[in-house]
Design an enzyme around this catalytic site. Structure first.
Site, PDB file in Angstrom:
ATOM      1  N   HIS A  98       1.814   9.138   3.613  1.00 10.79           N
ATOM      2  CA  HIS A  98       1.929   7.961   4.476  1.00 10.79           C
ATOM      3  C   HIS A  98       2.135   6.720   3.618  1.00 10.79           C
ATOM      4  CE1 HIS A  98      -2.390   8.097   3.558  1.00 10.79           C
ATOM      5  NE2 HIS A  98      -2.548   6.873   4.033  1.00 10.79           N
ATOM      6  N   HIS A 108       0.608   3.833   3.063  1.00 12.57           N
ATOM      7  CA  HIS A 108      -0.403   2.951   2.492  1.00 12.57           C
ATOM      8  C   HIS A 108      -0.287   2.884   0.964  1.00 12.57           C
ATOM      9  CE1 HIS A 108      -3.203   3.193   6.251  1.00 12.57           C
ATOM     10  NE2 HIS A 108      -2.242   2.316   6.389  1.00 12.57           N
ATOM     11  N   ASP A 154      -2.281   2.670  -1.482  1.00 17.16           N
ATOM     12  CA  ASP A 154      -3.122   3.504  -2.353  1.00 17.16           C
ATOM     13  C   ASP A 154      -2.657   4.955  -2.391  1.00 17.16           C
ATOM     14  OD1 ASP A 154      -4.046   3.699   0.351  1.00 17.16           O
ATOM     15  OD2 ASP A 154      -5.950   4.514  -0.329  1.00 17.16           O
ATOM     16  N   HIS A 155      -1.562   5.261  -1.675  1.00 18.36           N
ATOM     17  CA  HIS A 155      -0.984   6.604  -1.710  1.00 18.36           C
ATOM     18  C   HIS A 155       0.434   6.629  -2.273  1.00 18.36           C
ATOM     19  CE1 HIS A 155      -4.105   8.798   0.679  1.00 18.36           C
ATOM     20  NE2 HIS A 155      -4.434   7.540   0.926  1.00 18.36           N
ATOM     21  N   HIS A 208      -3.781   8.196  12.010  1.00 20.69           N
ATOM     22  CA  HIS A 208      -4.180   7.217  10.985  1.00 20.69           C
ATOM     23  C   HIS A 208      -3.077   6.178  10.833  1.00 20.69           C
ATOM     24  CE1 HIS A 208      -6.188   5.698   7.425  1.00 20.69           C
ATOM     25  NE2 HIS A 208      -5.093   5.895   6.702  1.00 20.69           N
ATOM     26  N   ASP A 229      -4.771  11.074   4.667  1.00 20.28           N
ATOM     27  CA  ASP A 229      -5.941  10.462   5.304  1.00 20.28           C
ATOM     28  C   ASP A 229      -6.085  10.876   6.764  1.00 20.28           C
ATOM     29  OD1 ASP A 229      -6.329   9.237   2.896  1.00 20.28           O
ATOM     30  OD2 ASP A 229      -5.944   7.197   3.594  1.00 20.28           O
ATOM     31  N   HIS A 247      -9.223  11.134  -0.164  1.00 25.01           N
ATOM     32  CA  HIS A 247     -10.354  10.338  -0.646  1.00 25.01           C
ATOM     33  C   HIS A 247     -11.596  11.205  -0.807  1.00 25.01           C
ATOM     34  CE1 HIS A 247      -8.596   6.257  -0.035  1.00 25.01           C
ATOM     35  NE2 HIS A 247      -7.900   6.878   0.905  1.00 25.01           N
TER      36      HIS A 247
END
Length: 260
Positions: free
Chosen positions: A53, A55, A57-58, A110, A132, A170
């Site tokens: 996805h 985001h 942090d990915h 999400h 996530d 995570h």
């Protein structure tokens, strides 16, 4: 086939799945550094980069990895917020990289464009890279989707073979366990998983991967038809929930404001 989580940022995992040829699938590189360090230490090169996805942090490390390995194919969501040249596979689309057979599952909730990758390799248990959407003992927050979408997405993942190794984005297991045990205090499998996870974290080891079978036994968000979970949602609502989706929605809203 070697499966390894690389710690990144605060509590992210970048997943690396290697084969005997020195090639690897690199999943959700929120930073380039951990991948570069691991590649230098263990002499592998990326066979593909998989993104679940949009985001940051990915995905934030992907561009830097492509600067080193220019021709690496990238597979990710059909989302303009990921500004990379990449394949954007349809739901159910399958492709092969080396000896890996990879099937894409669209799992909104999400985010609206979230995808997961189901990876099979002869002689090994399958692997699910779920970003996530699904966590051990929990699930992702509903940032862009609704409860119905997420409950359906989780149901699709829950239907995968029980031995499937679940690689989440995570390290949230202990925090999720604190909530799960409030929902199902008498779940013996959950209490065993909590004890196991605490031992792992005390030893500074990841609690992942988990398995679909373990999550079906322990994760309240996959157990919305179980009497104890329905009873917990009923107490929260002050009435019986209308069905699985309302049970799920009640748990998710409860978890959003939960403090252990």
């Amino acid at each position: 086939m070697r499966l390894q989580p690389l710690s990144a940022r605060v509590d992210n995992y970048i997943w690396v799945l290697r084969n005997s040829k020195g090639r690897a699938l690199v999943v959700d590189p929120g930073e380039a550094g951990p991948v570069l360090q691991a590649a230098n230490a263990d002499a592998f090169v990326p066979a593909a980069i998989l993104l679940t996805h949009h985001h940051d942090d990915h995905v934030a490390g992907a561009a830097s990895l492509l600067e080193r390995w220019h021709d690496t194919p990238v597979y990710g969501p059909d989302d303009d917020r990921v500004g990379l040249h990449m394949h954007r596979p349809a739901d159910g689309e399958a492709f092969h990289i080396d000896d890996w057979s990879i099937r894409v599952m669209h799992v909104p909730g999400h985010t609206r464009t979230h995808i997961a990758f189901y990876v099979e390799d002869a002689g090994n248990d399958p692997v699910l890279f779920c970003g996530d959407t699904l966590f051990s003992l929990g699930c992702g927050r509903l940032f862009e989707g609704d409860a119905s979408e997420m409950e359906n997405s989780l149901g699709r993942l829950a239907a995968l073979p029980p031995a499937t190794r679940v690689c989440c984005g995570h390290e949230y297991t202990l925090a999720n366990a604190a909530f799960a045990v409030v929902v199902e205090p008498d779940n013996a499998a959950l209490r065993r998983r909590m004890k196991e996870a605490k031992t792992m974290r005390d030893a500074r080891q990841p609690t992942l991967p988990t398995t679909i079978g373990s999550e079906l036994a322990c994760n309240p968000f996959l157990r919305c038809d179980q009497p104890a979970v329905v009873d917990a949602a009923s107490r929260r609502l002050g009435r019986a929930p209308a069905g699985r989706v309302e049970t799920f929605a009640t748990l998710r809203a409860w978890k959003d404001g939960f403090a252990a």
